[in-house]
Design an enzyme around this catalytic site. Structure first.
Site, short mmCIF file in Angstrom:
data_model
loop_
_atom_site.label_atom_id
_atom_site.label_comp_id
_atom_site.label_asym_id
_atom_site.label_seq_id
_atom_site.Cartn_x
_atom_site.Cartn_y
_atom_site.Cartn_z
N GLU A 231 -55.06 -6.58 -106.56
CA GLU A 231 -54.10 -5.53 -106.22
C GLU A 231 -54.38 -4.39 -107.19
OE1 GLU A 231 -52.42 -5.84 -103.62
OE2 GLU A 231 -52.23 -8.00 -103.28
N CYS A 265 -48.14 1.97 -108.37
CA CYS A 265 -49.32 2.08 -107.51
C CYS A 265 -48.94 2.56 -106.11
CB CYS A 265 -50.08 0.77 -107.44
SG CYS A 265 -49.06 -0.65 -107.05
#
Length: 463
Positions: A231, A265
């Site tokens: 990720e 993010c």
């Protein structure tokens, strides 16, 4: 790599911690493997009991946990409390659903001679979790809740600036009744990561972090023939179509870009606005950002936190300067932020041309890039003009129109009329340089299991 707690608001060096020795790492792997042999035989009911206790303890000591997050990485206290609650809900999701998600499946077969075919989902063993500092608790919960539920054991290598959060989470799980060795915090060094991955008892690695770290760890895992999930970064598009409610879109854009000081993010880093409403949107957005109040993250009035460290703040300022040098226009917005602490002045970048490399960067702080779109197709084109493919959002009064644009956006997640949804029951993950694999729900719990086929053919079947 120095593990240290440095308060990003006061700049005080609170505590330092020694790196793990190779002997400590070897011992941790042995403990994790030994415990796995027992933990994999533990019933779902017993695993669930421990995870529920962890959720209960998180809520019972919420202020203590939240203050630790604020201390180590500067998160606004209210946001830190929300992170603790989210972590508890992730545990509870698997308390309720893990057994069903991993239930054996009888597969349909076309020929009776094939027998009775079952698909079972069995744990692999010891896993390594490498986690970042921006959500010190949520990132841990997101990996250990499904993997402990599946019967795996986990070694944690957390970010070097949140060592107390990492240690406190290990204590949380022990207090909840998790057997010692099933989840261990390690102040590991980078060379020790490869050492861990090369150990035959370790079966995989889940990393959340930068592209650079992901590339290195994925290569190490691949060389060792170990499963990995990544990720990584994101530069999510926040698309505002011509028929959008401008006031509401502005409110969500200000929040979507600046929560957690922009260190998310999936925050709204590239704001793409239809040409017809661009000027009105920009004027209101500037006012919205200007209304943010930078200050003490423990103060309820604060709406803009410091970044996680002075180094992180310096990196953001350096990227702004490089974007301007390449032709972008930068506008600092709002009252001056404090000179002490890891603050960055909120900045809006416009006129970021197609040949400006900044359009492809991820700004991990309170920096907004704003683009004009000629129409819906152009908005989707701009959204896809990125090496990342994590999340994104589309705003419109017409849900069908927004969904049509969303269908053309190349990401792992897209949200209509909301910047993002970080929830316990919504999967998380991206494509392109944002990584691979998924976390949460059934997708996450099945990333590190053996999907074993057992085919039972009748002894009376013809030869």
């Amino acid at each position: 790599m120095a593990y240290a707690t440095v308060n990003p608001y006061t700049e005080e060096n609170v505590a330092t911690f020694p790196n793990a020795t190779d002997a400590e790492v070897s011992s941790a792997i042995e403990k994790a493997h030994t415990k796995f042999l027992q933990w994999r035989e533990t019933s779902f009911a017993e695993r669930a009991k421990i995870l529920q206790k962890a959720a209960d303890l998180l809520r019972a000591d919420m202020d203590e946990h939240a203050k630790l997050l604020t201390l180590e990485m500067g998160k606004i206290f209210a946001e830190a409390k929300a992170e603790v609650e989210l972590s508890a809900r992730i545990f509870e999701y698997y308390v309720k659903n893990a057994e069903q998600l991993l239930a054996p499946e009888k597969l349909p077969v076309s020929d009776p001679a094939e027998g009775e075919v079952w698909l079972t989902h069995e744990p692999l063993g010891v896993l390594l979790a490498i986690e970042p500092w921006n959500f010190p608790y949520y990132q841990i919960a997101r990996i250990i809740a499904p993997q402990l539920s599946a019967g795996n054991t986990v070694l944690l290598k957390h970010a070097s600036n949140v060592p107390q959060s990492a240690a406190r989470f290990e204590k949380l799980m022990l207090d909840a009744g998790l057997p010692e060795g099933a989840f261990q915090n390690l102040y590991a060094t980078r060379p020790q990561i490869e050492m861990i991955l090369n150990d035959p008892r370790v079966q995989g690695v889940a990393l959340t972090g930068s592209e650079e770290a992901g590339s290195v760890v994925a290569a190490q895992a691949g060389k060792a023939l170990k499963k990995s999930t990544l990720e990584l970064g994101g530069s999510d598009a926040f698309v505002v179509l011509a028929d959008a409610d401008v006031d509401k879109a502005v409110q969500w854009a200000v929040f979507g870009r600046h929560w957690n000081a922009g260190q998310v993010c999936v925050s709204s880093k590239r704001i793409i606005v239809a040409d017809e409403i661009y000027d009105a949107f920009l004027e209101k957005y500037i006012k919205g950002v200007a209304a943010l109040k930078a200050g003490d993250p423990m103060d309820p009035a604060t709406t803009l936190a410091p970044l996680s460290s002075k180094h992180a703040a310096d990196l953001v300022r350096d990227r702004i300067a490089k974007a301007v040098a390449a032709g972008a226009k930068a506008q600092e917005v709002g009252p001056k932020v404090p000179t002490k602490g890891a603050f960055v002045q909120p900045t809006i970048l416009t006129e970021v041309s197609g040949d400006n490399p900044a359009r492809l960067w991820e700004f991990f702080g309170p920096v907004s890039m704003i683009f004009r779109a000629k129409d819906d197709a152009d908005a989707a084109r701009l959204a896809n003009d990125s090496p990342f493919g994590l999340g994104g959002s589309v705003f419109s009064r017409d849900a069908a129109r927004a969904k049509a644009v969303a269908a053309n956006i190349e990401t792992g997640m897209v949200f209509v009329n909301h910047p993002t949804m970080v929830k316990a029951d919504i999967p998380f993950g991206g494509i392109k340089r944002s990584g691979y694999g998924r976390e949460l729900i059934g997708l996450g719990i099945k990333e590190f299991v053996n999907h074993k086929v057992t085919d039972v053919v009748s002894i009376d079947a013809e030869f």
